[in-house]
Write a protein that holds these residues in place. Sequence first.
Motif, PDB file in Angstrom:
ATOM      1  N   ILE A  61      40.887  50.374  38.471  1.00  0.00           N
ATOM      2  CA  ILE A  61      40.634  49.737  39.630  1.00  0.00           C
ATOM      3  C   ILE A  61      38.985  49.505  40.013  1.00  0.00           C
ATOM      4  O   ILE A  61      38.394  50.575  39.818  1.00  0.00           O
ATOM      5  CB  ILE A  61      41.318  50.405  40.995  1.00  0.00           C
ATOM      6  N   ILE A  62      38.530  48.341  40.166  1.00  0.00           N
ATOM      7  CA  ILE A  62      37.209  48.177  40.614  1.00  0.00           C
ATOM      8  C   ILE A  62      37.196  47.932  42.085  1.00  0.00           C
ATOM      9  O   ILE A  62      37.543  46.744  42.545  1.00  0.00           O
ATOM     10  CB  ILE A  62      36.682  47.087  39.729  1.00  0.00           C
ATOM     11  N   GLY A  63      36.225  48.494  42.785  1.00  0.00           N
ATOM     12  CA  GLY A  63      36.083  48.411  44.138  1.00  0.00           C
ATOM     13  C   GLY A  63      34.524  47.667  44.369  1.00  0.00           C
ATOM     14  O   GLY A  63      33.769  48.130  43.850  1.00  0.00           O
ATOM     15  N   ASP A  64      34.773  46.863  45.313  1.00  0.00           N
ATOM     16  CA  ASP A  64      33.495  46.194  45.801  1.00  0.00           C
ATOM     17  C   ASP A  64      33.714  45.800  47.442  1.00  0.00           C
ATOM     18  O   ASP A  64      34.737  45.755  47.607  1.00  0.00           O
ATOM     19  CB  ASP A  64      33.482  44.934  45.030  1.00  0.00           C
ATOM     20  N   PRO A  65      32.623  45.901  48.163  1.00  0.00           N
ATOM     21  CA  PRO A  65      32.793  45.627  49.598  1.00  0.00           C
ATOM     22  C   PRO A  65      33.537  44.222  50.025  1.00  0.00           C
ATOM     23  O   PRO A  65      34.042  44.437  50.969  1.00  0.00           O
ATOM     24  CB  PRO A  65      31.329  45.526  50.021  1.00  0.00           C
ATOM     25  N   ALA A  66      33.364  43.305  49.157  1.00  0.00           N
ATOM     26  CA  ALA A  66      34.208  42.128  49.315  1.00  0.00           C
ATOM     27  C   ALA A  66      35.322  41.726  48.184  1.00  0.00           C
ATOM     28  O   ALA A  66      36.096  40.840  48.358  1.00  0.00           O
ATOM     29  CB  ALA A  66      33.080  40.757  49.245  1.00  0.00           C
ATOM     30  N   LYS A  67      35.468  42.749  47.376  1.00  0.00           N
ATOM     31  CA  LYS A  67      36.712  42.293  46.407  1.00  0.00           C
ATOM     32  C   LYS A  67      37.313  43.710  45.943  1.00  0.00           C
ATOM     33  O   LYS A  67      36.609  44.785  45.976  1.00  0.00           O
ATOM     34  CB  LYS A  67      35.849  41.510  44.943  1.00  0.00           C
ATOM     35  N   ARG A  68      38.175  43.542  45.224  1.00  0.00           N
ATOM     36  CA  ARG A  68      38.991  44.779  44.383  1.00  0.00           C
ATOM     37  C   ARG A  68      39.800  44.070  43.412  1.00  0.00           C
ATOM     38  O   ARG A  68      40.317  42.930  43.571  1.00  0.00           O
ATOM     39  CB  ARG A  68      39.753  45.471  45.400  1.00  0.00           C
ATOM     40  N   MET A  69      39.760  44.552  42.283  1.00  0.00           N
ATOM     41  CA  MET A  69      40.185  44.053  41.069  1.00  0.00           C
ATOM     42  C   MET A  69      40.874  45.161  40.484  1.00  0.00           C
ATOM     43  O   MET A  69      40.520  46.350  40.124  1.00  0.00           O
ATOM     44  CB  MET A  69      39.263  43.353  40.039  1.00  0.00           C
ATOM     45  N   THR A  70      42.253  45.037  39.834  1.00  0.00           N
ATOM     46  CA  THR A  70      42.924  45.803  38.957  1.00  0.00           C
ATOM     47  C   THR A  70      43.222  45.278  37.710  1.00  0.00           C
ATOM     48  O   THR A  70      43.420  44.114  37.646  1.00  0.00           O
ATOM     49  CB  THR A  70      44.270  46.005  39.510  1.00  0.00           C
ATOM     50  N   ALA A  71      42.893  46.093  36.501  1.00  0.00           N
ATOM     51  CA  ALA A  71      43.158  45.614  35.341  1.00  0.00           C
ATOM     52  C   ALA A  71      44.001  46.900  34.599  1.00  0.00           C
ATOM     53  O   ALA A  71      43.943  47.995  35.112  1.00  0.00           O
ATOM     54  CB  ALA A  71      41.815  45.598  34.456  1.00  0.00           C
ATOM     55  N   VAL A  72      44.374  46.322  33.395  1.00  0.00           N
ATOM     56  CA  VAL A  72      45.501  47.230  32.771  1.00  0.00           C
ATOM     57  C   VAL A  72      44.987  47.248  31.291  1.00  0.00           C
ATOM     58  O   VAL A  72      44.635  46.266  30.737  1.00  0.00           O
ATOM     59  CB  VAL A  72      46.781  46.933  32.565  1.00  0.00           C
TER      60      VAL A  72
END
Length: 271
Positions: A61-72
């Motif tokens: 999980i990559i957190g960012d103040p305006a975004k969040r992304m999940t990768a496998v």
Amino acid sequence: MDRLENMMDWKKIVAGFFVSGLMMGMVSAQQPAETDYRNMLQQQEFVLSYEYDGQTEKVRIIGDPAKRMTAVLETRGKKNYWMPKVLGTNDKLYQFYEEKGMKAKVLPLNMLGSDKLSPDEKWLDKKVRLALPEELSVLAWQDKWTSHPQSLGAPVFSGSSKRQMGSDEYDCDQYICDIRNQAGGVSGQLAYNLLYKDGKLVKVQKYLLYKGTQQLLSTLNIMEFQAGADTGALSKLNDIKVYKAELGDINDLLDNPVEEGTIGGSLNAQK
């Protein structure tokens, strides 16, 4: 009187939990790194990679103040790649798929849950994939992508200790959540043991406390947990073609998805 007796019963259960050896040498203060982990989660700027005991999937999980992304993590040939699965922004949700290269479907967040959406695209499930793993949510209970059952009370820090697992010793912070029944009483508890090694959070174990018994429900293994968003991973999403979510119209019936733009291009999902 019944309420008082229930409270006393659960105090006995927690006391038994400590005595059993899961928690020994109790102290009152959390680990020094706890504040750093809590801050990075609350500031929405972090990189977290994890896996569960007994499961093969590794998640990032990559957190960012305006975004969040999940990768496998996926293996192709002899190389491992973090393949993006879901991206959430302040107003949109993207799910990725491969069809002659990487593509994505997009949905405005205000349409999430609409009965017009194709159930095959499982948008509600995709939003769930952006949530913190439950075992870590005790450090960021109000995380905007993470939800909790109404029956589960907010976590309360119950103490720190040393914890022996095999030949390894860990520093352990424990948090407890009450499980409430429809009448408002406590019917059980969840205990979360955050295990630190050399000052770093490396595992979280979740236990169910019920009628004087305890049961290990899960063990979360943390592979990477650090401050700062992985902007490199997010920038690699540029130029991915994005199509509108299926709404059951004529385009869906004709299998003719409507292109909306590209991530990082005319769609400008990076904002």
